[in-house]
Motif scaffolding. Sequence first.
Motif, mmCIF file in Angstrom:
data_model
loop_
_atom_site.group_PDB
_atom_site.id
_atom_site.type_symbol
_atom_site.label_atom_id
_atom_site.label_comp_id
_atom_site.label_asym_id
_atom_site.label_seq_id
_atom_site.Cartn_x
_atom_site.Cartn_y
_atom_site.Cartn_z
ATOM 1 N N ASN A 2 84.306 101.131 136.425
ATOM 2 C CA ASN A 2 83.943 101.107 134.999
ATOM 3 C C ASN A 2 84.848 102.027 134.187
ATOM 4 O OD1 ASN A 2 83.062 103.576 135.670
ATOM 5 N ND2 ASN A 2 80.866 103.117 135.515
ATOM 6 N N GLY A 3 86.103 102.122 134.594
ATOM 7 C CA GLY A 3 87.072 102.966 133.894
ATOM 8 C C GLY A 3 87.188 102.556 132.436
ATOM 9 N N VAL A 4 87.828 103.413 131.679
ATOM 10 C CA VAL A 4 87.912 103.163 130.247
ATOM 11 C C VAL A 4 88.730 101.899 130.000
ATOM 12 C CG1 VAL A 4 88.563 104.136 128.049
ATOM 13 C CG2 VAL A 4 87.828 105.629 129.909
ATOM 14 N N ASP A 5 88.140 100.948 129.391
ATOM 15 C CA ASP A 5 88.839 99.691 129.152
ATOM 16 C C ASP A 5 89.138 99.557 127.673
ATOM 17 O OD1 ASP A 5 89.919 97.187 129.344
ATOM 18 O OD2 ASP A 5 87.969 96.173 129.336
ATOM 19 N N LEU A 6 90.415 99.665 127.348
ATOM 20 C CA LEU A 6 90.792 99.605 125.942
ATOM 21 C C LEU A 6 91.328 98.235 125.573
ATOM 22 C CD1 LEU A 6 92.670 103.005 125.702
ATOM 23 C CD2 LEU A 6 90.324 102.532 125.080
ATOM 24 N N ALA A 7 91.416 97.376 126.569
ATOM 25 C CA ALA A 7 92.115 96.113 126.341
ATOM 26 C C ALA A 7 91.524 95.327 125.177
ATOM 27 C CB ALA A 7 92.087 95.260 127.600
ATOM 28 N N GLU A 13 90.176 96.215 122.494
ATOM 29 C CA GLU A 13 90.492 96.668 121.146
ATOM 30 C C GLU A 13 91.949 96.456 120.793
ATOM 31 O OE1 GLU A 13 88.882 100.499 120.287
ATOM 32 O OE2 GLU A 13 87.086 100.029 121.450
ATOM 33 N N PHE A 14 92.746 96.027 121.765
ATOM 34 C CA PHE A 14 94.138 95.761 121.448
ATOM 35 C C PHE A 14 94.327 94.355 120.892
ATOM 36 C CE2 PHE A 14 94.929 99.557 123.770
ATOM 37 C CZ PHE A 14 96.117 100.049 123.250
ATOM 38 N N ASP A 15 93.282 93.540 120.966
ATOM 39 C CA ASP A 15 93.395 92.217 120.385
ATOM 40 C C ASP A 15 93.412 92.342 118.868
ATOM 41 O OD1 ASP A 15 93.457 90.972 122.793
ATOM 42 O OD2 ASP A 15 91.284 90.629 122.891
ATOM 43 N N HIS A 28 105.047 95.869 109.357
ATOM 44 C CA HIS A 28 104.859 97.217 109.885
ATOM 45 C C HIS A 28 105.800 97.457 111.059
ATOM 46 C CE1 HIS A 28 102.777 100.386 112.186
ATOM 47 N NE2 HIS A 28 102.504 100.844 110.997
ATOM 48 N N LYS A 29 105.955 96.417 111.860
ATOM 49 C CA LYS A 29 106.800 96.553 113.049
ATOM 50 C C LYS A 29 108.283 96.409 112.704
ATOM 51 C CE LYS A 29 106.455 95.970 117.889
ATOM 52 N NZ LYS A 29 106.035 95.169 119.031
ATOM 53 N N VAL A 68 98.105 99.493 107.803
ATOM 54 C CA VAL A 68 97.912 98.504 108.865
ATOM 55 C C VAL A 68 96.879 98.981 109.882
ATOM 56 C CG1 VAL A 68 99.677 99.293 110.496
ATOM 57 C CG2 VAL A 68 99.149 96.874 110.325
ATOM 58 N N ALA A 102 95.001 97.892 113.692
ATOM 59 C CA ALA A 102 95.112 97.003 114.854
ATOM 60 C C ALA A 102 93.823 96.231 115.028
ATOM 61 C CB ALA A 102 95.377 97.802 116.107
ATOM 62 N N GLY A 144 92.731 104.944 134.592
ATOM 63 C CA GLY A 144 91.736 103.904 134.391
ATOM 64 C C GLY A 144 91.626 103.486 132.940
ATOM 65 N N GLY A 160 92.123 100.992 131.100
ATOM 66 C CA GLY A 160 92.218 99.545 131.022
ATOM 67 C C GLY A 160 93.615 98.996 131.191
ATOM 68 N N THR A 161 93.804 97.816 130.736
ATOM 69 C CA THR A 161 95.121 97.211 130.767
ATOM 70 C C THR A 161 95.661 97.214 129.344
ATOM 71 O OG1 THR A 161 93.914 95.160 130.680
ATOM 72 C CG2 THR A 161 94.932 95.737 132.776
ATOM 73 N N THR A 188 98.265 102.358 115.141
ATOM 74 C CA THR A 188 97.491 101.127 115.128
ATOM 75 C C THR A 188 96.348 101.194 116.138
ATOM 76 O OG1 THR A 188 98.895 100.057 116.774
ATOM 77 C CG2 THR A 188 99.532 99.786 114.482
ATOM 78 N N GLN A 246 91.334 105.650 121.349
ATOM 79 C CA GLN A 246 92.538 105.233 122.063
ATOM 80 C C GLN A 246 93.638 106.278 121.926
ATOM 81 O OE1 GLN A 246 92.983 101.538 120.011
ATOM 82 N NE2 GLN A 246 92.106 100.355 121.673
ATOM 83 N N ARG A 269 83.949 107.413 126.313
ATOM 84 C CA ARG A 269 85.170 107.061 127.050
ATOM 85 C C ARG A 269 85.980 108.293 127.394
ATOM 86 N NH1 ARG A 269 87.326 101.630 124.014
ATOM 87 N NH2 ARG A 269 85.880 100.271 125.066
#
Lengths: 353, 286
Positions: free
Chosen positions: A10-15, A17-19, A33-34, A351, A353, B153, B155-156, B166, B171, B204
């Motif tokens: 159950n590690g920190v999953d940030l994936a 929020e990157f969507d 921005h990029k 901007v 994310a 850990g 995430g990916t 951003t 994070q 987290r």
Amino acid sequence: MTTTATADANGVDLAGEFDPPGGLLAGVQRTLHKYPYLSPLAVLIMAMIIFTLLNERFIFAGNLSLMTQQTVIIGTLAIAQTLIILTAGIDLSIGAVMVFGQMMMANLAVSATASNVTLGGWPAPAAILVGILISTLAGAANGLLIVRFNLPPFIVTLGTLSVFTALTLIFFKARTIQGPELPNMMTWMGNTFEVGPFDVAVGVLLMFALYGIFAYILRNTAWGTHIYAVGDDPDAAELSGISTGRVLLGVYTVSGLIMGIAGWITIGRVGSASPNVAPEINLDSITAVVIGGTSLFGGRGTMAGTLLGALLVTVVKNGLSLAGLDQAYRVLAIGLLVIAAVALDQWIRKVKA
Amino acid sequence: MDDSATDTQAASEMLSDLQPILRGQDLVKTFGRVVGLNRANIELYPGEVLAVIGDNGAGKSTLIKCFAGAHQPDGGTMEIDGQEIAFGSTNAAREAGVETVYQNLAVSPALDIASNLYLGREIRKPGVLGSVFRMLDKKQMRIDSAQHLKDLGIGTVQNITQAVETLSGGQRQAVAVARAAAFGSKVIILDEPTAALGVRESARVLQLIHDLRSRGMPVILISHNMPQVFDVADRIHVQRLGRRAAVITPQSHSMNDAVAIMTGAMTVDEADQALGPVREPAEVAS
């Protein structure tokens, strides 16, 4: 360790929020921005199409060559201004330092037989080197005042603007040195050679080379990364182990060097060395940088953007002139471009994310 | 925590040989007439999470800033691994293996994640490209950064080239903690890591601290948040009026006790304090 036995599971999953969120406007905002140079590029292409429709002579090879030469002074100085603005600074003395270096090299190199000459007769390479060195030292002086005495760049360079303008008049009087009084190498930057239908000036080539070099430095070296970091958040940079003072001093010194080179290019472009050359260049260089998408708040911007910004200023002035519009409208158009660029920057900075 | 009250007695026998990885003795720091530290002591043992709590102005931040190299103490001694040290700069502290995550994060918002992880210690390409042209090895830094985040850990992370601005607050904090974990060879100091975060993001970051602990990394955690401190800390150092008032454990005292010690309403006999290590070296090794 019962508490952490399942840490991996159950590690920190940030994936998630990157969507990025959807929406066309948000997409445009993220893209700009990029790639902040996309907006000046789009405006430049649009402007060139419109001006060609208004007057087909605009797109002739002769006029395109002329426009690169009209860009060379502001374009070279804008490199220095970009480095400084990236650190959240500003340099109002940029033109004064350039003129000081230019008058120094011209006065050293002017033929000894000319009238009213106190220096003179130096070989051109030595004169050019000393002129560039003087500009470099002037830039370092700005940097030293800003770093050592912790003074705001705006105030320091407002002061040195007057100081270097005055020193130029005190040392070199108000005398313009004409091209024929100078060795050929002094005006070499204005020489052109033919590439197909285009006339390419040596100074323009040097300007493009400088853009390439500094684009590389900003993108691919640690010093470049540190320049962004210092402009972004100086406290964070310092805590990350970056000597912000040393970075700033380096930036102002290197900018002085670029101003010296710009002085040499200017003698070639104008065909003479005059203390009154390009009186509005200080603000024009800032205009090019801002239109090129570099943020006045520091930490954001590219050399490519500045080059496009400098070209855009020239294209707008040249195109409106060919379209038969009065000088006042050219000034108006540049002013509106600046405001639009700053407004766009503010929007891009928000901007999410 | 496995350490139940019953076997602390036996454990402390075994632990008595354990030497602190970080120690400060009689540290003094004054700012003009304001006394930041007044003969403060601190010990951090291998593999433990030491929470430092205290009222505003108790000297928590001053204490850890001495070890982060941001302050130089006026008196007293600091040791890392039994060696007496003096940090002239934040860089000196880092070179000694002490990494600090500051309250204000100290990340550069416009730079991407990889650039932030390697900020101030970039790696260059091998050969002429690196030595003459000073070219950064961006690819290597990105690969390593992704690995460091994965190790923790986190995430990916799909896009390691994403600008930090951003990212959400949690994070960003994760990036700052990952940077410390990637380079902190001896000690990681976290200064109020959850102060600016919401409940979910705080959880987290706490998980990150748990993970660091399970990897055997000694951590000093400065925090105002009692439930968090009692959740993750092995020992709790209570700072008051520029010195150590007591060291307690989440088992020996309650949150109310901790607050009482902070405010001076309660004192703890030295015999009842957890001045020595409470975590077994065997756990550290695992």
